[in-house]
Structures are given as C-alpha cells and as structure tokens.
Design a protein around this motif. Sequence first.
Motif, PDB file in Angstrom:
ATOM      1  N   ASP A   1       1.139  -1.263   0.267  1.00 10.61           N
ATOM      2  CA  ASP A   1       0.621  -0.324  -0.096  1.00 10.61           C
ATOM      3  C   ASP A   1       0.940   1.460   0.215  1.00 10.61           C
ATOM      4  OD1 ASP A   1      -2.446  -0.968  -0.258  1.00 10.61           O
ATOM      5  OD2 ASP A   1      -2.553  -1.694   2.187  1.00 10.61           O
ATOM      6  N   LEU A   2       2.049   1.659  -0.553  1.00  9.92           N
ATOM      7  CA  LEU A   2       2.507   2.493  -0.977  1.00  9.92           C
ATOM      8  C   LEU A   2       1.819   3.721  -1.513  1.00  9.92           C
ATOM      9  CD1 LEU A   2       5.439   3.639  -1.480  1.00  9.92           C
ATOM     10  CD2 LEU A   2       5.545   3.539  -4.164  1.00  9.92           C
ATOM     11  N   ILE A   3       2.181   4.912  -0.664  1.00  5.59           N
ATOM     12  CA  ILE A   3       1.123   6.044  -1.013  1.00  5.59           C
ATOM     13  C   ILE A   3       1.916   6.856  -2.144  1.00  5.59           C
ATOM     14  CG2 ILE A   3       0.162   8.217   0.485  1.00  5.59           C
ATOM     15  CD1 ILE A   3       0.186   6.897   2.760  1.00  5.59           C
ATOM     16  N   VAL A   4       1.396   6.902  -2.975  1.00  5.50           N
ATOM     17  CA  VAL A   4       1.804   8.278  -4.220  1.00  5.50           C
ATOM     18  C   VAL A   4       0.560   8.760  -4.333  1.00  5.50           C
ATOM     19  CG1 VAL A   4       4.258   6.613  -4.177  1.00  5.50           C
ATOM     20  CG2 VAL A   4       1.932   6.189  -5.818  1.00  5.50           C
ATOM     21  N   GLU A   5       0.970   9.380  -5.451  1.00 13.17           N
ATOM     22  CA  GLU A   5       0.000  10.177  -7.290  1.00 13.17           C
ATOM     23  C   GLU A   5      -0.380   8.968  -7.687  1.00 13.17           C
ATOM     24  OE1 GLU A   5      -2.016  14.242  -7.547  1.00 13.17           O
ATOM     25  OE2 GLU A   5      -0.148  12.995  -6.280  1.00 13.17           O
ATOM     26  N   ILE A   6      -1.901   8.960  -7.644  1.00 15.94           N
ATOM     27  CA  ILE A   6      -2.668   7.706  -8.427  1.00 15.94           C
ATOM     28  C   ILE A   6      -3.643   8.906  -9.449  1.00 15.94           C
ATOM     29  CG2 ILE A   6      -1.946   6.434  -6.952  1.00 15.94           C
ATOM     30  CD1 ILE A   6      -4.913   6.009  -6.631  1.00 15.94           C
ATOM     31  N   PRO A   7      -4.062   8.194 -10.366  1.00 17.87           N
ATOM     32  CA  PRO A   7      -5.310   8.518 -10.885  1.00 17.87           C
ATOM     33  C   PRO A   7      -6.887   9.031 -10.041  1.00 17.87           C
ATOM     34  CG  PRO A   7      -4.399   7.190 -12.498  1.00 17.87           C
ATOM     35  CD  PRO A   7      -3.885   7.719 -11.097  1.00 17.87           C
ATOM     36  N   LEU A   8      -7.743  10.131  -9.906  1.00 20.37           N
ATOM     37  CA  LEU A   8      -8.921   9.887  -8.819  1.00 20.37           C
ATOM     38  C   LEU A   8      -9.708  10.338 -10.249  1.00 20.37           C
ATOM     39  CD1 LEU A   8      -7.553  11.525  -5.799  1.00 20.37           C
ATOM     40  CD2 LEU A   8      -7.978   8.629  -6.412  1.00 20.37           C
ATOM     41  N   VAL A   9     -11.073  10.047  -9.902  1.00 21.51           N
ATOM     42  CA  VAL A   9     -12.502  10.671 -10.847  1.00 21.51           C
ATOM     43  C   VAL A   9     -11.841  11.723 -12.103  1.00 21.51           C
ATOM     44  CG1 VAL A   9     -13.981  10.465 -10.968  1.00 21.51           C
ATOM     45  CG2 VAL A   9     -13.983   9.396  -9.015  1.00 21.51           C
ATOM     46  N   SER A  10     -11.247  12.646 -11.021  1.00 16.09           N
ATOM     47  CA  SER A  10     -11.191  13.758 -12.223  1.00 16.09           C
ATOM     48  C   SER A  10     -10.010  14.649 -12.104  1.00 16.09           C
ATOM     49  CB  SER A  10     -12.145  15.454 -11.299  1.00 16.09           C
ATOM     50  OG  SER A  10     -13.906  14.601 -11.998  1.00 16.09           O
ATOM     51  N   TYR A  11      -9.520  14.453 -11.356  1.00 15.05           N
ATOM     52  CA  TYR A  11      -7.547  14.747 -11.480  1.00 15.05           C
ATOM     53  C   TYR A  11      -6.499  13.595 -11.153  1.00 15.05           C
ATOM     54  CZ  TYR A  11     -10.732  19.239 -12.158  1.00 15.05           C
ATOM     55  OH  TYR A  11     -10.739  20.331 -12.619  1.00 15.05           O
ATOM     56  N   SER A  12      -5.602  14.011  -9.389  1.00 17.16           N
ATOM     57  CA  SER A  12      -5.336  12.814  -9.266  1.00 17.16           C
ATOM     58  C   SER A  12      -4.714  13.035  -7.755  1.00 17.16           C
ATOM     59  CB  SER A  12      -4.033  12.677  -9.915  1.00 17.16           C
ATOM     60  OG  SER A  12      -3.486  13.895  -9.788  1.00 17.16           O
ATOM     61  N   GLY A  13      -4.342  12.114  -6.792  1.00 18.28           N
ATOM     62  CA  GLY A  13      -4.156  12.917  -5.553  1.00 18.28           C
ATOM     63  C   GLY A  13      -3.285  11.559  -5.140  1.00 18.28           C
ATOM     64  N   GLU A  14      -3.397  11.514  -3.264  1.00 16.82           N
ATOM     65  CA  GLU A  14      -2.418  10.045  -2.851  1.00 16.82           C
ATOM     66  C   GLU A  14      -3.203   9.378  -2.765  1.00 16.82           C
ATOM     67  OE1 GLU A  14       0.525  11.350  -0.250  1.00 16.82           O
ATOM     68  OE2 GLU A  14       0.403  12.320  -2.383  1.00 16.82           O
ATOM     69  N   GLY A  15      -2.694   8.070  -3.168  1.00 11.82           N
ATOM     70  CA  GLY A  15      -3.549   6.960  -3.152  1.00 11.82           C
ATOM     71  C   GLY A  15      -2.674   6.245  -3.017  1.00 11.82           C
ATOM     72  N   ASN A  16      -2.913   3.947  -2.859  1.00 15.93           N
ATOM     73  CA  ASN A  16      -2.378   3.681  -2.482  1.00 15.93           C
ATOM     74  C   ASN A  16      -1.579   2.584  -3.712  1.00 15.93           C
ATOM     75  OD1 ASN A  16      -3.708   3.379  -0.228  1.00 15.93           O
ATOM     76  ND2 ASN A  16      -2.052   3.361   0.602  1.00 15.93           N
ATOM     77  N   VAL A  17      -0.321   1.767  -4.125  1.00 14.61           N
ATOM     78  CA  VAL A  17       0.249   1.019  -4.856  1.00 14.61           C
ATOM     79  C   VAL A  17      -0.212  -0.071  -4.125  1.00 14.61           C
ATOM     80  CG1 VAL A  17       2.387   0.244  -6.669  1.00 14.61           C
ATOM     81  CG2 VAL A  17       1.004   2.655  -6.483  1.00 14.61           C
ATOM     82  N   ASP A  18      -0.171  -1.484  -4.375  1.00 11.91           N
ATOM     83  CA  ASP A  18      -0.780  -2.059  -3.985  1.00 11.91           C
ATOM     84  C   ASP A  18       1.285  -3.074  -3.797  1.00 11.91           C
ATOM     85  OD1 ASP A  18      -3.152  -3.055  -4.244  1.00 11.91           O
ATOM     86  OD2 ASP A  18      -2.861  -4.176  -5.982  1.00 11.91           O
TER      87      ASP A  18
END
Length: 707
Positions: A529-546
């Motif tokens: 659950d690495l925290i990096v920038e990921i694409p969201l619905v409209s833009y992008s933000g903090e999210g997790n990589v497995d």
Amino acid sequence: MKRLFTSRLLKLSVVATALTLFFNSQASCANDDVSNNTAANIDTYDESFFTPFSPQNLRDILEKIPGANNLLLAMNNNNETRGFGSSGEQILINRQRVSGKGNSIKSEIDNIQAKDVDYIELIRGSVSGLDVQSNGLIINVMLKDDISTAVLWNIGVTKTDSMQGKPLGSLVLSGGEGDLTYRFGFERKLYPTKVKINELFSSADNEPTKHYKRVRKNWFREDIFSNKLSYKHSNSTSMTLNSMYKKIYLDSDFDSTYIQLADNTTTADNLTFDWGLREWEISGDISHKINDKHSLKLLFIENRSKANDQLWQTIINDDGSTTAGYQLPRLYRESESVVRGSWKYALDKQHSFDSGVELAINKLDENLQFIDSQDDVYHSTELNDIKETRYEGFSHYNYSISQATNLQASLVYEYSKLDVATDFSLQTDTFEQATSGSTRSFNYLKPRINFRHDLSDDIQLRTNLERTVSQLRLNDFVPRFNREEQRLEETNPNLRPEVRDELSVSFERQFQATSGSLTLTPYYHKITDLIVEIPLVSYSGEGNVDSAKEYGVELETDFGLDVIGLPNTMISASYTWRDTNMRDPFTGQDNKIARLSDNEWQVKINQTGPIENLDWSMTLQDRGTSPFTRFDYTSTLEYKLWASMELNYKLPSNLKLTLKGDRLLSRKTRNIRTRHDGLFTENGISQYEDRRFERSPRFTLLLSGQF
C-alpha cells in the motif's frame, strides 16, 4: 537488474567492511576525555570533556561530541507523528523520553543549560531500560540532581535580501528548590524567506511561448511561551508537567508577471497570504517504581490549535488599476489527546519486559472556501469533520545474553478507526449541495526483532527486522487547492496507511585514535500500500499502490582530524544510495518510486579554536533528482548544493556572539515538466515547462549569555 544490484551491494559491503577493519586502533588508547562504560557499546562524556568548550546550552555540548551531529541533523528532518509510539526521538533526558510535542526534545536541547548537564551517554545498539526502541545511536543526557537558579538569554536580528531586518530572541529561567525543578521560557523565532521563481514555457514544438517571473516574500514568526515542572516525590516516584502556548503568523506577498512572448504582452497579479495559528499544549508523565522488579509509567498529551488562514488574489490591469481575483479563506481546528501507560518488569539481570497500551484521539474540523469573483461568481464551501481514534497494545522483551550481546523482540497491535464527514455546497447561477461520510478501520500487527553483538570494543554488528505502518495525515482527506489551475481538487476517501517490512544490517567501527566511527547499513524494504500520486475520478491525488520495494546502503561516519594536524576539528557525514521499484499507477509499467532520489548526502565540518575564542561549523548537503507525476504532467525535480554556516565568538562575562548563514548557495532547485491536455497517458503534449527556484541567503546575528 536484480543480479546486478545484488552483486553491487555485496561488493560495497565487502569493501566497506574491509576498510573499517583496516583502520586498527587499541582500546587502551581511548581518548582521555572519554571514560568507557563497562558496556562496550556505551561511551560516556562528562564535564571534563565539554567544559573547555564553554558551552551555554545542551546543543552546544552535543555539537562537540563525535557521533551526535548526524543524529541532530536527522532529528531536524524528522516529521512529527501522532501519539508517542515505541520509536520516538533518539535523544533522551535521564534515560526518559520527553513527554511533549510542542515542548519536544528539539526545544529541550536549546533550553537546557550546559551547567546543569552531568554527563552524556552515547548508546550504540539496543539495551534494556530505555523508553524507546533503537537500532542505531541513542543519546542519553543525564542532568545534575541540584539545579541552581539561572537565566539563559539571547537577542538578535535576522535578515534576507530586500527584506527589513527584524528582532528575535529568547529568555529561559531555570532553577530548583528541594525536590522541585522548574523552567519558564519565552522565545520569538523568525524565518524571513525570499523566493525568486523563473518559469519558461515552450510549445510542443519547443518554441518559447511564455515567461513567468515570480517573487515571494515570507515573514514566518513564532512566539512561544513554555514551562516545565519536575517533582521528585520520593526515590520511587517522580512526575513532570509541561505546558506551552504558541502563536504563529505568516505574512506573505507573491508577485507574478506573465509575459506572452508571441505578442510581448504582459499581465500581473499579486497573492496575499495572512495566516495565523494559536496552539496550546499540556503534557506530562508520572513514574513509579514499585520495587526492584516492577515499575509503572504514565505519559499524556493534550493539544489544541485553531487557525485562520486567508489568501486572496489581486489582478493588476494594464492601466495600473486592480481587480479582485479569487479568495481562499480557511478556518480549522485540530486537537490531539494521547495517554500511554506502561509496566516494566525485570525478571532478572538478563530478562526484562515493557508492556502497555496507548490511546490517541485526533480531530480536524475545517471550513475551506473557494470564491472566484471573475466573470460569473463561483463560490464553493467544504466543511470537513475528521476524527481518528487509534489504540495500540505493545510488549517489548529484552534479553541481555551477555555484556556484548543483546536481543530485543517486540510485538505491537494497532487498531484505528477513521471517520470522515464532508458537507459540500456550490453557488454559481444555481445552488448545489452534497454530503458524504465514511467510516473505516485498520488493524495491524507490527513485530520487531533486533540483535546487537559487539565483536570487540571497536566493532559492532546490528540486525533489525521490523514492520512499520505510516500514519495518514488528516489533511489528506481535505480537498487541496491547485493554485496553477485555480481549482479545488478531490481527495481519495479510500486512502490506506503504508506498510513496510524493513530489514537492515549495520556494521559499525569505532576509531579510538580519531574519536570517531563509521557505520555501513545495507537495507531492504518490502512495501505494501505504497502512498503515491494516483489518478482519481477527475484529477489525481494521494493513493495506494499494492506493492513496491526500496533497497540501498546508508553510510555514516564522524571523525577528528588531529592525526593530520588539525586539532579540535570534527567531520560528520552521511550518504545514502537507494534504488526503488513500483508499478506506476498511471502507465502500468515498472518505475521508480516518486519523490525519492537515488542518492543524498550531507557533511558537517565543526572546528573549535582556529582563532582564540572562535569556533565555526559548515553544513553541505545535496541529493539526486526526484521523479514526480500528476494527472496532466510528468516532471523531474533537480536539487543544487545547499550550504549553511555558523560562527561563534566567545566574549567576556559568559557572552557569545553568533552569526548564522542559511541558504548560502541560494538553495536552488529546478522543476522540469512535460504538460499534457488532460491525463498524460491519453493526451498529447501541450507544452514544456522549465521552472527554476532560488531562495536568497538568510543571516541571523545573535548575542547570548547566562547569569
């Protein structure tokens, strides 16, 4: 690639280990100013070592002790975490952690008077009986039992380019009466900052199109009132109470000029920041020794803050008139309540246990608005109510196998519950309103095994295997403002903490001839659950990589230069080389972890007495480039060499004149971006951006003394 890295890592380990073994020294030739403790991994520095330097406070002492500078620099780079946890800062007072956040160890080392210090222990590797878990170095400061009344003070001025100099200073009264010791203090901190930004934009065909010139001037000020009371009720019971009140101000002007190169037209605007924060804190601890085997301890923190941040844009027209742009008012309240209880049990001289529980409750209530007065009126409001409740149960076991060998095993269970409630309203030509809320919980087991073995009085081996879990920032659940695009952007309600399984092996070699050491630490982190920038619905933000991984080598060293004819000169240096890998959330391809550079280093030179009554220090640091990706661009951040320096001149009557210089090389950075017409994996290039940042040097002149 994996085989190549493994081969390089093994070669580096072999070479560094050979080098440390090459520098041979006799244990009997220890520095006369350092009395070796009965344990080979503990060095003791008493008054006979630091009194000749005429220190005024604890920081003055620590900066003269080999090995302490790297820890001081690392401490300055650490971020505050919620609660106490088992790690904590690696500087202890009387073998106990400081029970505060505002009144932290960072302020303690400036406020503790040098004359109140009895001796200092440098503890390498794990030992029993400490308040924190450690794999490397711990500094333990032992204070005298009798504290006489005294005042420590400083007054001065700070200035940077084209900004008026302003006064700062501090006053600390400390003393004792019987079993009660006290300290009262006031400090004003000032950080003037001038940042010059030059941005050159080019078309997709690499034709220059725009040139932006920006200048930001910041005045950041802190006024801090603090006090500390310690009472020794008996030989078995003691208590400490800390309190702090802080006022923070940020006044800033940000002027921008926009030049369109095609027709040479110019527009301009100004951003004005008026931020203010009030914070108070009460913290303390109570320790009670039941008997030789059992002892209890309670720590607590109660912290509250309230802020009113205002930002508004003023557009400067061609005729010199002004037009209101957007506004971004933000009101928020934060609070933290923490209580931690522990029971220490010594089964015998070899086996001991430290078990307990911790409860931490954190809250953030925020009112964030975006008001755009241009064209049609746009007014959006976000009301955010966020609460995190975290429980932690822990048990630490220490097995002193022998004087040279120590084993620690820990198991921590963490459970947290996160409640997020949002009320959104939008006013344009119509009115829209929406509410949302979520409740999530997380639970983790965090094991740790640490092994220390002293191969000799000079060589130590340390192995550490543990699982760490990051703490989510409550601000990650508040919409962030994109100043470039002038919009509020979504957050990720499904954000999870980052989990790392960390393995490290440290080889440390001490040099008696130079009163220094060298430590080599290969490490490997398996990340979930690495925290990096990921694409969201409209833009992008903090999210997790497995899953992801990070591995590398850390090197730390400190040594004196007496052997080459430079007495009282000490070098402290650290270097980290790393490689990383993750599945890029935008492209789906393997890539390096964003925001992490491949290497970084820092060197501090400290010399006493090149001229009578004068000492000086210089710190240099640098790091490699860092990649970063957002919704509509990819970028690379480049760092230039950073430098700072401090000169101290001792005057009669216990006075000292200090000149500090920060950002001596302007602390330059460069951000190179490739921007797209939307999500960069699906749209073509719209322009190239070359952004250069330069921070003007800042100088502070202080006169300090004690009586």
